[in-house]
Design an enzyme around this catalytic site. Structure first.
Site, short mmCIF file in Angstrom:
data_model
loop_
_atom_site.label_atom_id
_atom_site.label_comp_id
_atom_site.label_asym_id
_atom_site.label_seq_id
_atom_site.Cartn_x
_atom_site.Cartn_y
_atom_site.Cartn_z
N SER A 1 0.88 -1.18 0.00
CA SER A 1 0.00 0.00 0.00
C SER A 1 0.91 1.22 0.00
O SER A 1 1.14 1.86 1.01
CB SER A 1 -0.90 0.00 1.23
OG SER A 1 -0.14 0.06 2.41
N HIS B 1 -3.06 -6.14 2.79
CA HIS B 1 -2.16 -7.18 3.30
C HIS B 1 -2.85 -8.50 3.56
O HIS B 1 -2.25 -9.43 4.09
CB HIS B 1 -1.51 -6.71 4.62
CG HIS B 1 -0.65 -5.50 4.44
ND1 HIS B 1 -0.21 -4.72 5.47
CD2 HIS B 1 -0.16 -4.92 3.30
CE1 HIS B 1 0.52 -3.73 5.00
NE2 HIS B 1 0.56 -3.83 3.69
N GLU C 1 -4.39 -2.33 9.44
CA GLU C 1 -3.63 -2.89 10.56
C GLU C 1 -4.28 -2.56 11.90
O GLU C 1 -4.55 -1.40 12.19
CB GLU C 1 -2.21 -2.31 10.56
CG GLU C 1 -1.48 -2.59 9.26
CD GLU C 1 -0.12 -1.91 9.16
OE1 GLU C 1 0.43 -1.51 10.20
OE2 GLU C 1 0.37 -1.78 8.03
N GLU D 1 2.00 -9.45 7.22
CA GLU D 1 2.86 -8.98 8.31
C GLU D 1 2.77 -9.89 9.53
O GLU D 1 3.11 -9.50 10.65
CB GLU D 1 2.55 -7.53 8.64
CG GLU D 1 2.84 -6.62 7.44
CD GLU D 1 2.70 -5.14 7.73
OE1 GLU D 1 2.19 -4.77 8.81
OE2 GLU D 1 3.12 -4.35 6.87
N ASP E 1 -3.59 1.33 11.68
CA ASP E 1 -3.13 1.93 10.42
C ASP E 1 -4.26 1.70 9.43
O ASP E 1 -4.49 0.58 8.99
CB ASP E 1 -1.83 1.30 9.92
CG ASP E 1 -1.39 1.91 8.59
OD1 ASP E 1 -2.07 2.85 8.11
OD2 ASP E 1 -0.38 1.46 8.01
N GLU F 1 -2.78 5.81 12.14
CA GLU F 1 -1.90 6.12 11.00
C GLU F 1 -2.75 6.21 9.73
O GLU F 1 -3.69 5.43 9.56
CB GLU F 1 -0.88 4.98 10.89
CG GLU F 1 0.09 5.09 9.73
CD GLU F 1 1.03 3.88 9.71
OE1 GLU F 1 1.36 3.34 10.79
OE2 GLU F 1 1.43 3.47 8.61
N ASP G 1 1.96 8.36 7.00
CA ASP G 1 2.82 7.38 6.30
C ASP G 1 2.78 7.71 4.81
O ASP G 1 3.67 8.39 4.29
CB ASP G 1 2.30 5.97 6.61
CG ASP G 1 2.93 4.90 5.72
OD1 ASP G 1 3.94 5.17 5.07
OD2 ASP G 1 2.40 3.76 5.68
N LYS H 1 10.15 5.09 6.70
CA LYS H 1 10.46 3.89 5.92
C LYS H 1 11.60 4.25 4.97
O LYS H 1 11.43 5.10 4.09
CB LYS H 1 9.25 3.49 5.08
CG LYS H 1 8.07 2.94 5.90
CD LYS H 1 6.83 2.86 5.04
CE LYS H 1 5.75 1.99 5.61
NZ LYS H 1 4.48 2.13 4.86
N HIS I 1 9.03 -1.18 9.10
CA HIS I 1 9.26 -2.17 8.04
C HIS I 1 8.35 -1.86 6.85
O HIS I 1 7.60 -0.88 6.87
CB HIS I 1 8.93 -3.58 8.57
CG HIS I 1 7.47 -3.76 8.91
ND1 HIS I 1 6.88 -4.97 9.12
CD2 HIS I 1 6.46 -2.85 9.06
CE1 HIS I 1 5.60 -4.82 9.38
NE2 HIS I 1 5.32 -3.56 9.36
N ARG I 2 8.40 -2.73 5.83
CA ARG I 2 7.40 -2.74 4.77
C ARG I 2 6.67 -4.09 4.84
O ARG I 2 7.15 -5.02 5.46
CB ARG I 2 8.02 -2.59 3.37
CG ARG I 2 8.80 -1.33 3.10
CD ARG I 2 8.06 -0.04 3.34
NE ARG I 2 6.79 0.16 2.70
CZ ARG I 2 6.51 1.10 1.80
NH1 ARG I 2 7.44 1.92 1.38
NH2 ARG I 2 5.28 1.24 1.34
N SER I 3 5.54 -4.16 4.13
CA SER I 3 4.83 -5.45 4.16
C SER I 3 5.62 -6.55 3.44
O SER I 3 5.51 -7.72 3.77
CB SER I 3 3.44 -5.30 3.58
OG SER I 3 3.49 -4.68 2.32
N LYS J 1 7.74 -0.24 14.22
CA LYS J 1 6.56 -0.96 13.74
C LYS J 1 7.09 -2.04 12.81
O LYS J 1 7.59 -1.74 11.73
CB LYS J 1 5.64 0.02 13.00
CG LYS J 1 4.43 -0.65 12.37
CD LYS J 1 3.47 0.37 11.81
CE LYS J 1 3.38 0.24 10.31
NZ LYS J 1 2.07 0.61 9.75
P1 PGA Z 1 3.20 -1.30 3.06
O1 PGA Z 1 2.38 -1.27 4.41
O2 PGA Z 1 4.59 -1.69 3.39
O3 PGA Z 1 2.45 -2.31 2.26
O4 PGA Z 1 3.13 0.09 2.50
C1 PGA Z 1 2.87 -0.78 5.61
C2 PGA Z 1 2.15 0.46 6.06
O5 PGA Z 1 1.23 0.96 5.36
O6 PGA Z 1 2.49 1.01 7.09
ZN ZN Z 2 0.92 2.70 6.83
#
Ligand code: PGA
Ligand code: ZN
Length: 435
Positions: free
Chosen positions: A42, A165, A174, A215, A252, A295, A322, A347, A375-377, A398
């Site tokens: 995302s 996810h 999330e 995740e 999130d 978030e 984010d 990130k 992190h990332r997904s 996170k």
């Molecule tokens: P993404 O998700 O790594 O798929 O962007 C994580 C987030 O949105 O925080």
């Molecule tokens: Zn996010």
């Protein structure tokens, strides 16, 4: 001081089985630092470009061989030519790569190519300095850090996965827990893990699936967001903790994913919401549930909506940008001017170099914003962000639920760091009770 003599990239696979890039960086003393690049699902529209091959016959277009070749054939030869960089000249190296790319979103050479080198060279620097990475980032690279001493981060653990996810019916991406009652990272982590295991029992008992999402959180089909939150609250109690005192909640929403630019409406749980109605929805949640942070409660395109959200709820809850800020200093500066949020998700691959990540965090710290290293997904076993969170005293990390090695690697690295530091302080979130 040792010089950077060689970089070499290869294509590896991430936690979703998608190709990503791994880079080795070598010094003239024969030492090697290695790093792998994560990938989001995302993603924010203004993130630095993740270069993918687009050849549908190969990994369904997701190959990263162009980025690999940009490291091996373009960036590598340029930055190692005449051994022009000392291994600890992170700023010089990152700037040189940014200049060589020459585009705003690193779309020529790919942010994945640049970031792989940037992080691998930082690891190489730590090795040549004979320091653990977190100490090297702070003591040699002088990363921003708002506290004199090292502070262990408090985890935001994503134990119910929805949105992009998981293949379930939850629009909020999330549902996280924030175990924060303890005086050590290890104890907070233990509480989080116990709640995760209790949640399995709660979901099992209610007849829901306990399969996990990207995740590592459960991805059940629940009838509403409320049911997800209430299941988590039950799990906290079942594990013997007090919701909102020992363990708080975070969301999130990744709302850009369900925002319709055309109508400016949010389609959530089978209904359409205006920005005002979304704010009202969250305000209702805050009255009912012990929520510490929200978030991406609104979409990145809903710029004025964010200012309204922050003015209405910013004194009650941590509002995290984010997709809104994409770890970009310029975009964050605009957000600060517009008073859009009081926290930022960090990130490294959203911006594409370590130096720029530090600059964004520095701006956020100077504006008293909460920083959450994330992190990332799509992840790998690389745990660079654990060291980054400690080096910068970011306060939070996170990095997913309590399952899947790609998530646990980060938590395990934090356990090692805490052991090494001895009696390090732990970040305690404001507005959450402590025993
Ligand atoms: P993404 O998700 O790594 O798929 O962007 C994580 C987030 O949105 O925080
Ligand atoms: Zn996010």
């Amino acid at each position: 001081m040792p010089k950077l003599t060689r970089v070499h990239a290869r294509q590896i696979l991430d936690s979703r089985g998608n190709p990503t890039i791994e880079v080795d960086a070598w010094s003239d003393q024969g030492l090697c630092g290695r790093a792998a690049v994560p990938s989001g699902a995302s993603t924010g529209s203004r993130e630095a470009l993740e270069l993918r091959d687009g050849d549908k016959k190969c990994f369904q277009g997701k190959g990263v061989l162009k980025a690999v070749s940009n490291v091996n054939e373009v960036l590598g030869p340029y930055i190692t030519e005449e051994k022009k960089f000392q291994v600890n000249d992170q700023v010089g190296l990152d700037r040189a790569m940014i200049d060589l790319d020459g585009t705003e979103y690193k779309s020529k050479l790919g942010a994945n190519a640049l970031l792989g080198i940037s992080l691998a060279v930082a690891r190489l620097g730590a090795q040549t300095s004979k320091l653990p990475l977190y100490k090297y980032l702070r003591e040699v690279l002088k990363c921003p850090h708002p506290t004199e001493k090292y502070v262990m981060p408090t985890p935001l653990m994503n134990i119910i996965n929805g949105g992009a996810h998981a293949s379930n019916n939850l629009d909020i991406q999330e549902f996280m827990i924030v175990p924060c009652m303890a005086k050590s990272f290890a104890e907070n982590l233990r509480a989080g893990v116990e709640v995760f295991h209790s949640l399995k029992k709660v979901l099992d008992k209610a007849g829901h699936s306990t399969n996990v999402g990207d995740e590592g959180g459960f991805a059940p089909n629940l009838k509403s967001h409320e049911e997800a939150i209430e299941s988590v609250l039950k799990a906290i109690e079942l594990a013997g903790y007090r919701p909102g005192v020992d363990v708080a909640l975070s969301l999130d929403c990744a709302a850009s994913e369900f925002y319709q630019e055309k109508t400016q409406l949010y389609s959530m749980q089978g209904k359409d919401f205006t920005t005002e109605e979304m704010i009202e929805y969250y305000s209702g949640f805050l009255k009912k549930y012990p929520i510490y942070s929200i978030e991406d409660g609104l979409a990145e395109g809903d710029q004025k909506g964010w200012t309204a959200l922050n003015s209405r709820l910013g004194s009650q809850v941590v509002l995290v940008g984010d997709d809104l800020f994409v770890t970009n200093k310029k975009i964050l500066a605009h957000g600060i001017e517009m008073k859009q949020a009081n926290a930022i998700l960090v990130k490294v691959n959203q911006i594409g170099t370590l130096t720029e990540t530090f600059e964004t965090m520095d701006l956020a710290f100077r504006n008293k914003m909460v920083n959450i290293v994330s992190h990332r997904s799509g992840e790998t076993s690389d745990h660079f962000i654990a060291d980054l969170a400690v080096a910068t005293s970011a306060g939070h990390i996170k990095t997913g639920s309590a399952s899947r090695s790609d998530r646990m690697e980060k938590y395990n690295q934090l356990l090692r760091i805490e052991e090494e530091l001895g009696q390090a302080a732990v970040y305690h979130p404001v507005r959450v009770g402590r025993k």
